[in-house]
Enzyme design. Structure first.
Site, short mmCIF file in Angstrom:
data_model
loop_
_atom_site.label_atom_id
_atom_site.label_comp_id
_atom_site.label_asym_id
_atom_site.label_seq_id
_atom_site.Cartn_x
_atom_site.Cartn_y
_atom_site.Cartn_z
N GLU A 1 0.83 -1.21 0.00
CA GLU A 1 0.00 0.00 0.00
C GLU A 1 0.87 1.26 0.00
O GLU A 1 0.60 2.21 -0.74
CB GLU A 1 -0.93 0.02 1.23
CG GLU A 1 -1.90 -1.13 1.28
CD GLU A 1 -1.38 -2.36 2.00
OE1 GLU A 1 -2.20 -3.19 2.40
OE2 GLU A 1 -0.14 -2.50 2.17
N CYS B 1 -2.95 -3.29 6.88
CA CYS B 1 -2.67 -3.19 8.30
C CYS B 1 -3.16 -1.82 8.80
O CYS B 1 -3.48 -0.94 7.99
CB CYS B 1 -1.18 -3.36 8.55
SG CYS B 1 -0.17 -1.96 8.04
N CYS C 1 -1.20 1.18 7.32
CA CYS C 1 -1.55 1.42 5.92
C CYS C 1 -2.96 2.00 5.81
O CYS C 1 -3.22 2.83 4.94
CB CYS C 1 -1.41 0.15 5.09
SG CYS C 1 0.33 -0.31 4.81
#
Length: 139
Positions: free
Chosen positions: A72, A94, A97
């Site tokens: 990302e 996550c 991100c």
């Protein structure tokens, strides 16, 4: 004529991007579309350009985890704030991100695989009114 929708298209491109990852444990790919469904960026998880690590680096997942740049982040580094609309990832982002996605003005996130360490990301998406969807069946 039957053809795949834009979400499936983006996820398939993310799937191809992930093949560039050198991480033996988890290869992740991302594709970002703009509001007109044009591909504006792709990314995969790995080391910074030009950084070469010895093979032993890849053997210990916990030691390398904080040093690997997420897909990302790599994809968003090529996108101006507000330019991207849809981020398709082969893995649920996550929390870090997810915050980066929110900061870039992405409106929708789709992902193929659920990552148990990342469920906090969905709370971040809810807070920032980012639509998200887990897509299981793609070609």
């Amino acid at each position: 004529m039957n053809r795949i929708n834009w979400e499936e298209y983006a996820l398939q491109i993310a799937g191809v991007a992930r093949t560039r990852s050198e991480d033996p444990w988890k290869r992740v790919g991302v594709c970002i579309l703009d509001k007109n469904n044009r591909v504006i960026s792709t990314g995969y998880n790995g080391l910074a350009p030009g950084k070469v690590a010895p093979d032993a680096f890849w053997e210990d997942r916990e030691k390398r985890l904080p040093l690997v740049i997420h897909a990302e982040t790599n994809a968003l580094s090529l996108v101006n704030n507000g330019e991207g609309f849809l981020l398709a990832s082969t893995l649920m982002p996550c929390p870090a991100c997810a915050l980066n996605i929110a900061a870039h003005g992405i409106k929708k996130v789709i992902y193929k695989e659920v990552y148990q360490r990342s469920e906090e990301a969905l709370k971040i998406f809810d807070f920032y009114n980012i639509e998200y969807k887990h897509i299981i069946n793609t070609i």
